[in-house]
Scaffold this motif. Sequence first.
Motif, short mmCIF file in Angstrom:
data_model
loop_
_atom_site.label_atom_id
_atom_site.label_comp_id
_atom_site.label_asym_id
_atom_site.label_seq_id
_atom_site.Cartn_x
_atom_site.Cartn_y
_atom_site.Cartn_z
N ARG A 112 -7.64 -35.91 -128.23
CA ARG A 112 -8.55 -36.05 -127.09
C ARG A 112 -8.26 -37.32 -126.30
NH1 ARG A 112 -14.52 -37.42 -128.31
NH2 ARG A 112 -13.87 -39.48 -127.58
N ILE A 113 -7.98 -38.43 -127.01
CA ILE A 113 -7.67 -39.68 -126.33
C ILE A 113 -6.39 -39.54 -125.51
CG2 ILE A 113 -6.94 -42.08 -126.70
CD1 ILE A 113 -8.86 -42.13 -129.13
N VAL B 140 -12.83 -47.50 -121.85
CA VAL B 140 -13.74 -46.54 -122.47
C VAL B 140 -13.31 -46.17 -123.89
CG1 VAL B 140 -14.46 -45.58 -120.27
CG2 VAL B 140 -12.50 -44.58 -121.45
N SER B 141 -12.10 -46.59 -124.30
CA SER B 141 -11.64 -46.33 -125.66
C SER B 141 -10.75 -47.48 -126.10
CB SER B 141 -10.88 -44.99 -125.74
OG SER B 141 -9.76 -44.99 -124.87
N THR C 138 -0.55 -34.08 -125.72
CA THR C 138 -1.22 -34.28 -127.01
C THR C 138 -0.25 -34.32 -128.17
OG1 THR C 138 -1.61 -31.89 -127.19
CG2 THR C 138 -3.38 -33.23 -126.21
N ASN D 175 -16.46 -50.16 -122.67
CA ASN D 175 -16.95 -50.16 -121.28
C ASN D 175 -17.77 -51.42 -120.99
OD1 ASN D 175 -17.10 -48.97 -118.71
ND2 ASN D 175 -19.07 -48.02 -119.16
N ASN E 238 -5.51 -49.34 -125.86
CA ASN E 238 -4.91 -48.81 -124.64
C ASN E 238 -4.13 -49.93 -123.99
OD1 ASN E 238 -4.22 -47.41 -122.38
ND2 ASN E 238 -6.30 -47.14 -121.60
N ALA F 55 -5.13 -36.78 -124.25
CA ALA F 55 -5.42 -35.93 -123.09
C ALA F 55 -6.22 -36.67 -122.03
CB ALA F 55 -6.17 -34.67 -123.55
N ASP F 56 -7.21 -37.47 -122.47
CA ASP F 56 -8.01 -38.24 -121.52
C ASP F 56 -7.16 -39.23 -120.73
OD1 ASP F 56 -10.28 -36.92 -122.32
OD2 ASP F 56 -11.04 -38.53 -123.60
N ARG F 57 -6.08 -39.71 -121.35
CA ARG F 57 -5.19 -40.66 -120.67
C ARG F 57 -4.03 -39.96 -119.97
NH1 ARG F 57 -4.88 -45.36 -125.46
NH2 ARG F 57 -7.15 -45.55 -125.70
N ASN F 58 -4.10 -38.62 -119.92
CA ASN F 58 -3.11 -37.80 -119.21
C ASN F 58 -1.71 -37.88 -119.85
OD1 ASN F 58 -4.90 -36.82 -117.15
ND2 ASN F 58 -4.78 -38.84 -116.19
#
Length: 477
Positions: free
Chosen positions: A463-464, A44-45, A472, A214, A48, A466-469
């Motif tokens: 944000r990226i 989704v980004s 930050t 995606n 990674n 945080a989205d990947r846990n």
Amino acid sequence: MIKNLASTLKSKRIAVIGGGIAGSTIALRLAGLDIKVTLFEEGVSLVNGPPVCHLHAGGNLYPDISDAQCLTLLEQSIATMKIYPHCINKRPTVIAIPQRDAGNIETLLPRLELLTQRYKTLIQADESNKVLGEPDDYYQMFTRADLESLKNTTQPPEITKFSDWMTPLAKTLDLDSVKYPLLMVQEYGLSLFRIAASTELSLNASTSCNLLVNNEVMNVAYSANKTWLITHSENGKQTITEVDYLINACGYRTGVIDDMADTPKERMVEFKAAYITHWQQSERWPEVIFHGQRGTPEGMAQLTPYPDGYFQLHGMTEEITLFKNGLVKTTDDSAQPKLDKSFINKLVQGWDKQESDERTQKAINHISHFIPSFNAATIAGRPLFGAQQIPGKDVSLRAYDVSFEGLQYARAEIVKASSALSVADQIIHKLFDCSYTQLSDCNSQNANLVALSESDIDKLACRIAADRNYPTSLAKI
């Protein structure tokens, strides 16, 4: 000539499969030249993949690689800093040889002089290459007496010299655990999350790039019309996209596309991990590398600083960063090395918390052998991990670029992030039959990046993360 080349570039359609650092950087370079490029990324980004934390400008962290690779890494790192100016953590790296290791710093001095001279030459050719500080300050050595004198000093609010950076290490290092002198070199940090944010913002703003996240590539086929047909799926809906050129930048899964395209290639894939810890510190740290023999209990230990007291750790042992049976090779039947199911489970489903915590604690213990107070560090997140491809048979290979099959298929097989930009230029040079001089002239008339604001990058990078846990703080400069 430039006008004709620009017209040729715009007339072709290119697909890049894989939105890691290699694929994203290649797409960025192509879009900057107004080439029509479609970037396919299954996630989704962007960006990674395996853990990234530094440029390795001269490769001094690796005593076993060749001088030629080091010079290549230096040039590639400078180019990377210029295209990703908002993604660099400007702090030096300390290299130390443990007492238990057979090596010594003196063996690196000829290499350092070679790198310094190359850096000077690059600056003379183009003043904009001076991104690693003054060439005469590329490195400095510190004796034990130097460290003893720094133990009772306070790091100034504004850091202006190498000794300011050395202060926190001088206060915490077990001075009996290492050989002297220590080496401090201008090798900087590279932020994975900020590169992800920069490329996503730039490519979304580009009129030449069609960014498809995606999107899973299901098949590639070379058609009778001498074009590539790419079958891809988004949310279960399949679409076929036709392009003139195909660039395989799939990272550890490059062999999957090779198999589809019937273009076999020998390579290795290695699963690796780095670990996130927190250690409350008020001073700014350099990166610190303790050399060691790879794969042994005394393997290299690496401490990479981030803001707010976060540190990323590597330990090149099978109990920490490396894994038993984690290095696999191609077979006669497939260009894709087959990782064990346990590694695939980590890549797809995530880690077992117990194993994650145990390996992180072992990484803390590994660093604590040299910095005893680091045993107070705590586990601060899940590992950064991924599978790294290594073209050919040499596991020590670090500087690698690109390979081609015919005129319309290219593989971007980088080992280090800093190689991505030179890969892009080699692909353009080969696929469009243009000289590097023409390409340079074209580059001067096209922006590689749209104008990005620091605040926009900060916001998206955090944000990226945080989205990947992840904390930050890893996305901050």
